[in-house]
Motif scaffolding. Structure first.
Motif, PDB file in Angstrom:
ATOM      1  N   ALA A  41       0.831  -1.210   0.000  1.00 46.31           N
ATOM      2  CA  ALA A  41       0.000   0.000   0.000  1.00 46.31           C
ATOM      3  C   ALA A  41       0.863   1.256   0.000  1.00 46.31           C
ATOM      4  O   ALA A  41       0.586   2.209  -0.744  1.00 46.31           O
ATOM      5  CB  ALA A  41      -0.933  -0.010   1.206  1.00 46.31           C
ATOM      6  N   VAL A  42       1.889   1.291   0.830  1.00 44.50           N
ATOM      7  CA  VAL A  42       2.747   2.482   0.898  1.00 44.50           C
ATOM      8  C   VAL A  42       3.531   2.658  -0.399  1.00 44.50           C
ATOM      9  O   VAL A  42       3.764   3.784  -0.848  1.00 44.50           O
ATOM     10  CB  VAL A  42       3.684   2.389   2.114  1.00 44.50           C
ATOM     11  CG1 VAL A  42       4.760   3.461   2.065  1.00 44.50           C
ATOM     12  CG2 VAL A  42       2.873   2.528   3.408  1.00 44.50           C
ATOM     13  N   LEU A  43       3.920   1.550  -1.032  1.00 41.26           N
ATOM     14  CA  LEU A  43       4.642   1.641  -2.301  1.00 41.26           C
ATOM     15  C   LEU A  43       3.726   2.064  -3.452  1.00 41.26           C
ATOM     16  O   LEU A  43       4.108   2.888  -4.288  1.00 41.26           O
ATOM     17  CB  LEU A  43       5.287   0.292  -2.633  1.00 41.26           C
ATOM     18  CG  LEU A  43       6.515  -0.074  -1.795  1.00 41.26           C
ATOM     19  CD1 LEU A  43       6.839  -1.552  -1.943  1.00 41.26           C
ATOM     20  CD2 LEU A  43       7.714   0.783  -2.202  1.00 41.26           C
ATOM     21  N   ASP A  44       2.517   1.514  -3.490  1.00 41.47           N
ATOM     22  CA  ASP A  44       1.611   1.789  -4.613  1.00 41.47           C
ATOM     23  C   ASP A  44       0.800   3.068  -4.442  1.00 41.47           C
ATOM     24  O   ASP A  44       0.348   3.652  -5.426  1.00 41.47           O
ATOM     25  CB  ASP A  44       0.637   0.613  -4.799  1.00 41.47           C
ATOM     26  CG  ASP A  44       1.299  -0.611  -5.416  1.00 41.47           C
ATOM     27  OD1 ASP A  44       2.514  -0.558  -5.682  1.00 41.47           O
ATOM     28  OD2 ASP A  44       0.597  -1.624  -5.633  1.00 41.47           O
ATOM     29  N   HIS A  45       0.606   3.512  -3.200  1.00 38.43           N
ATOM     30  CA  HIS A  45      -0.231   4.688  -2.919  1.00 38.43           C
ATOM     31  C   HIS A  45       0.487   5.597  -1.923  1.00 38.43           C
ATOM     32  O   HIS A  45      -0.040   5.881  -0.832  1.00 38.43           O
ATOM     33  CB  HIS A  45      -1.591   4.248  -2.362  1.00 38.43           C
ATOM     34  CG  HIS A  45      -2.278   3.207  -3.193  1.00 38.43           C
ATOM     35  ND1 HIS A  45      -3.074   3.522  -4.272  1.00 38.43           N
ATOM     36  CD2 HIS A  45      -2.264   1.843  -3.115  1.00 38.43           C
ATOM     37  CE1 HIS A  45      -3.533   2.397  -4.816  1.00 38.43           C
ATOM     38  NE2 HIS A  45      -3.051   1.376  -4.143  1.00 38.43           N
ATOM     39  N   PRO A  46       1.670   6.079  -2.258  1.00 38.39           N
ATOM     40  CA  PRO A  46       2.484   6.819  -1.279  1.00 38.39           C
ATOM     41  C   PRO A  46       1.819   8.076  -0.747  1.00 38.39           C
ATOM     42  O   PRO A  46       2.053   8.459   0.405  1.00 38.39           O
ATOM     43  CB  PRO A  46       3.769   7.145  -2.058  1.00 38.39           C
ATOM     44  CG  PRO A  46       3.367   7.087  -3.503  1.00 38.39           C
ATOM     45  CD  PRO A  46       2.332   6.005  -3.583  1.00 38.39           C
ATOM     46  N   GLY A  47       0.976   8.716  -1.516  1.00 35.37           N
ATOM     47  CA  GLY A  47       0.346   9.942  -1.057  1.00 35.37           C
ATOM     48  C   GLY A  47      -0.666   9.742   0.052  1.00 35.37           C
ATOM     49  O   GLY A  47      -1.039  10.697   0.733  1.00 35.37           O
ATOM     50  N   ALA A  48      -1.093   8.499   0.255  1.00 39.99           N
ATOM     51  CA  ALA A  48      -2.123   8.228   1.256  1.00 39.99           C
ATOM     52  C   ALA A  48      -1.554   8.043   2.653  1.00 39.99           C
ATOM     53  O   ALA A  48      -2.312   8.043   3.627  1.00 39.99           O
ATOM     54  CB  ALA A  48      -2.930   6.990   0.857  1.00 39.99           C
ATOM     55  N   PHE A  49      -0.237   7.887   2.758  1.00 37.19           N
ATOM     56  CA  PHE A  49       0.337   7.469   4.040  1.00 37.19           C
ATOM     57  C   PHE A  49       1.508   8.350   4.465  1.00 37.19           C
ATOM     58  O   PHE A  49       2.323   8.767   3.641  1.00 37.19           O
ATOM     59  CB  PHE A  49       0.767   6.004   3.954  1.00 37.19           C
ATOM     60  CG  PHE A  49      -0.356   5.104   3.520  1.00 37.19           C
ATOM     61  CD1 PHE A  49      -1.412   4.840   4.378  1.00 37.19           C
ATOM     62  CD2 PHE A  49      -0.381   4.563   2.241  1.00 37.19           C
ATOM     63  CE1 PHE A  49      -2.474   4.040   3.970  1.00 37.19           C
ATOM     64  CE2 PHE A  49      -1.435   3.756   1.830  1.00 37.19           C
ATOM     65  CZ  PHE A  49      -2.489   3.496   2.699  1.00 37.19           C
ATOM     66  N   SER A  50       1.576   8.606   5.762  1.00 38.75           N
ATOM     67  CA  SER A  50       2.602   9.489   6.326  1.00 38.75           C
ATOM     68  C   SER A  50       3.637   8.743   7.152  1.00 38.75           C
ATOM     69  O   SER A  50       4.689   9.298   7.474  1.00 38.75           O
ATOM     70  CB  SER A  50       1.934  10.550   7.203  1.00 38.75           C
ATOM     71  OG  SER A  50       1.186   9.928   8.245  1.00 38.75           O
ATOM     72  N   ALA A  51       3.354   7.517   7.534  1.00 45.05           N
ATOM     73  CA  ALA A  51       4.270   6.708   8.337  1.00 45.05           C
ATOM     74  C   ALA A  51       3.858   5.245   8.180  1.00 45.05           C
ATOM     75  O   ALA A  51       2.738   4.943   7.750  1.00 45.05           O
ATOM     76  CB  ALA A  51       4.244   7.125   9.806  1.00 45.05           C
ATOM     77  N   LEU A  52       4.770   4.342   8.561  1.00 41.59           N
ATOM     78  CA  LEU A  52       4.533   2.911   8.357  1.00 41.59           C
ATOM     79  C   LEU A  52       5.064   2.131   9.549  1.00 41.59           C
ATOM     80  O   LEU A  52       6.202   2.334   9.976  1.00 41.59           O
ATOM     81  CB  LEU A  52       5.245   2.450   7.081  1.00 41.59           C
ATOM     82  CG  LEU A  52       5.225   0.956   6.735  1.00 41.59           C
ATOM     83  CD1 LEU A  52       3.796   0.487   6.454  1.00 41.59           C
ATOM     84  CD2 LEU A  52       6.130   0.679   5.529  1.00 41.59           C
ATOM     85  N   THR A  53       4.223   1.240  10.093  1.00 41.25           N
ATOM     86  CA  THR A  53       4.653   0.291  11.120  1.00 41.25           C
ATOM     87  C   THR A  53       4.374  -1.121  10.627  1.00 41.25           C
ATOM     88  O   THR A  53       3.262  -1.407  10.160  1.00 41.25           O
ATOM     89  CB  THR A  53       3.923   0.537  12.454  1.00 41.25           C
ATOM     90  OG1 THR A  53       4.308   1.811  12.981  1.00 41.25           O
ATOM     91  CG2 THR A  53       4.262  -0.535  13.473  1.00 41.25           C
TER      92      THR A  53
ATOM     93  N   ILE B 117       5.482  -0.697  22.167  1.00 44.90           N
ATOM     94  CA  ILE B 117       5.119  -0.542  20.758  1.00 44.90           C
ATOM     95  C   ILE B 117       4.352   0.755  20.535  1.00 44.90           C
ATOM     96  O   ILE B 117       4.607   1.508  19.586  1.00 44.90           O
ATOM     97  CB  ILE B 117       4.283  -1.749  20.274  1.00 44.90           C
ATOM     98  CG1 ILE B 117       5.124  -3.024  20.309  1.00 44.90           C
ATOM     99  CG2 ILE B 117       3.759  -1.513  18.860  1.00 44.90           C
ATOM    100  CD1 ILE B 117       4.331  -4.277  20.021  1.00 44.90           C
ATOM    101  N   THR B 118       3.398   1.036  21.425  1.00 41.74           N
ATOM    102  CA  THR B 118       2.609   2.268  21.290  1.00 41.74           C
ATOM    103  C   THR B 118       3.504   3.502  21.341  1.00 41.74           C
ATOM    104  O   THR B 118       3.370   4.405  20.514  1.00 41.74           O
ATOM    105  CB  THR B 118       1.545   2.359  22.390  1.00 41.74           C
ATOM    106  OG1 THR B 118       0.731   1.192  22.372  1.00 41.74           O
ATOM    107  CG2 THR B 118       0.667   3.575  22.184  1.00 41.74           C
ATOM    108  N   GLU B 119       4.423   3.529  22.285  1.00 46.52           N
ATOM    109  CA  GLU B 119       5.327   4.675  22.407  1.00 46.52           C
ATOM    110  C   GLU B 119       6.142   4.849  21.138  1.00 46.52           C
ATOM    111  O   GLU B 119       6.320   5.970  20.651  1.00 46.52           O
ATOM    112  CB  GLU B 119       6.253   4.481  23.612  1.00 46.52           C
ATOM    113  CG  GLU B 119       7.203   5.653  23.834  1.00 46.52           C
ATOM    114  CD  GLU B 119       8.107   5.449  25.022  1.00 46.52           C
ATOM    115  OE1 GLU B 119       9.000   6.286  25.250  1.00 46.52           O
ATOM    116  OE2 GLU B 119       7.934   4.434  25.762  1.00 46.52           O
ATOM    117  N   ALA B 120       6.631   3.746  20.582  1.00 46.00           N
ATOM    118  CA  ALA B 120       7.435   3.822  19.351  1.00 46.00           C
ATOM    119  C   ALA B 120       6.591   4.313  18.192  1.00 46.00           C
ATOM    120  O   ALA B 120       7.055   5.114  17.355  1.00 46.00           O
ATOM    121  CB  ALA B 120       8.041   2.462  19.035  1.00 46.00           C
ATOM    122  N   MET B 121       5.331   3.878  18.113  1.00 47.30           N
ATOM    123  CA  MET B 121       4.448   4.330  17.038  1.00 47.30           C
ATOM    124  C   MET B 121       4.129   5.803  17.161  1.00 47.30           C
ATOM    125  O   MET B 121       4.104   6.540  16.166  1.00 47.30           O
ATOM    126  CB  MET B 121       3.171   3.494  17.018  1.00 47.30           C
ATOM    127  CG  MET B 121       3.368   2.044  16.584  1.00 47.30           C
ATOM    128  SD  MET B 121       1.829   1.069  16.615  1.00 47.30           S
ATOM    129  CE  MET B 121       0.921   1.842  15.242  1.00 47.30           C
TER     130      MET B 121
END
Length: 280
Positions: A107-119, A272-276
């Protein structure tokens, strides 16, 4: 819990936090319940709107024929991007766990404009099936034990919950938590037809998806801040898979959970929450 129409299908969602807060979209592997309640609640307490959702053929999302899916991995990635638009959250922090992590990468590769960060949690950078030669495969002794068990009566809630608990014990996860989640998944599954129940509980639909073309070679194209979380004791996708993803995505942070296996344990939710939240 409710449903949203996106990409010409219905997706089951559950939202935590203020609707006007920055959006964190949580792709399950396969149902939304792969993401612990506590993690969603902590994200909301940290000023985010956490929305977890069911992939197609699971939970409250469009279910047609899990044994012969008429969509591809790219279709699931397009669902994620369309859901961001339908929720009106602007670019979202996308998180995927297990096979949902494969959806998130594409999703991040095909639709980069939709996403600001990735976990990415407990996943790998190649499709179901044999991995690349430099990536560790499933632990074969564990898989032999896991798949040697007879399938449960998928119409029997208690039998399904017991099957999930026994599988969690083999994988090194918490069997009590797995039993409770399996019962909740069973309750949310649309009907008791065995293929549908199996798809909800085990995500077997992914073994039948068209996941081409490969995307691993494109990981260096990812430009958003990225967090890779992996359990040191993961026997399904051994930790070398997470380490490879973190090496290949520029600037990615790797968080290895020493005591975790495939599922997110309660003890790791805070870390995990803190890192996100730090990621964005």
């Amino acid at each position: 819990m409710t449903t949203v129409n996106a990409n010409e299908i219905t997706l089951g969602i559950e939202s935590f936090g203020d609707d006007d807060a920055p959006l964190v979209l949580l792709a399950g592997g396969t149902t939304m319940l792969s993401w612990p309640d506590a993690l969603c609640e902590r994200l909301a307490a940290g000023g985010r709107r956490a929305v977890r959702y069911d992939l197609r053929d699971s939970g409250e999302s469009t279910t047609t024929d899990p044994e012969a899916p008429a969509y591809t991995l790219r279709g699931l990635a397009a669902d994620a991007a369309a859901l961001v638009g339908a929720l009106g959250g602007g670019p979202a922090h996308l998180a995927g766990i297990g096979v949902g992590g494969m959806v998130a990468q594409v999703a991040v590769l095909d639709h980069p404009g939709a996403f600001s960060a990735l976990t990415l949690v407990g996943t790998r950078a190649v499709a179901p099936g044999p991995p690349d030669d430099d990536l560790p495969d499933h632990d074969q002794a564990t898989m032999s034990r896991l798949f040697a068990r007879p399938m449960p009566d998928w119409t029997d809630r208690e039998a399904v919950a017991e099957f999930a608990a026994a599988g969690a014990e083999i994988l090194g996860d918490d069997p009590v938590a797995a039993r409770a989640i399996a019962a909740r998944i069973w309750d949310r599954t649309p009907g008791t037809a065995p293929p549908v129940q199996m798809a909800n509980q085990m995500g077997m639909v992914f073994s039948r998806l068209d996941c081409k073309p490969r995307w691993r070679e494109r990981l260096p194209e990812i430009e958003v801040p990225t967090l890779v979380v992996h359990g040191r004791r993961d026997r399904f996708f051994p930790v070398g898979n997470g380490e490879a993803i973190a090496r290949e995505i520029p600037g990615a942070r790797l968080l290895v959970l020493k005591e975790a296996a495939t599922a997110i344990p309660d003890a790791a939710v805070g870390e995990i929450t803190e890192a996100m939240l730090t990621l964005g």
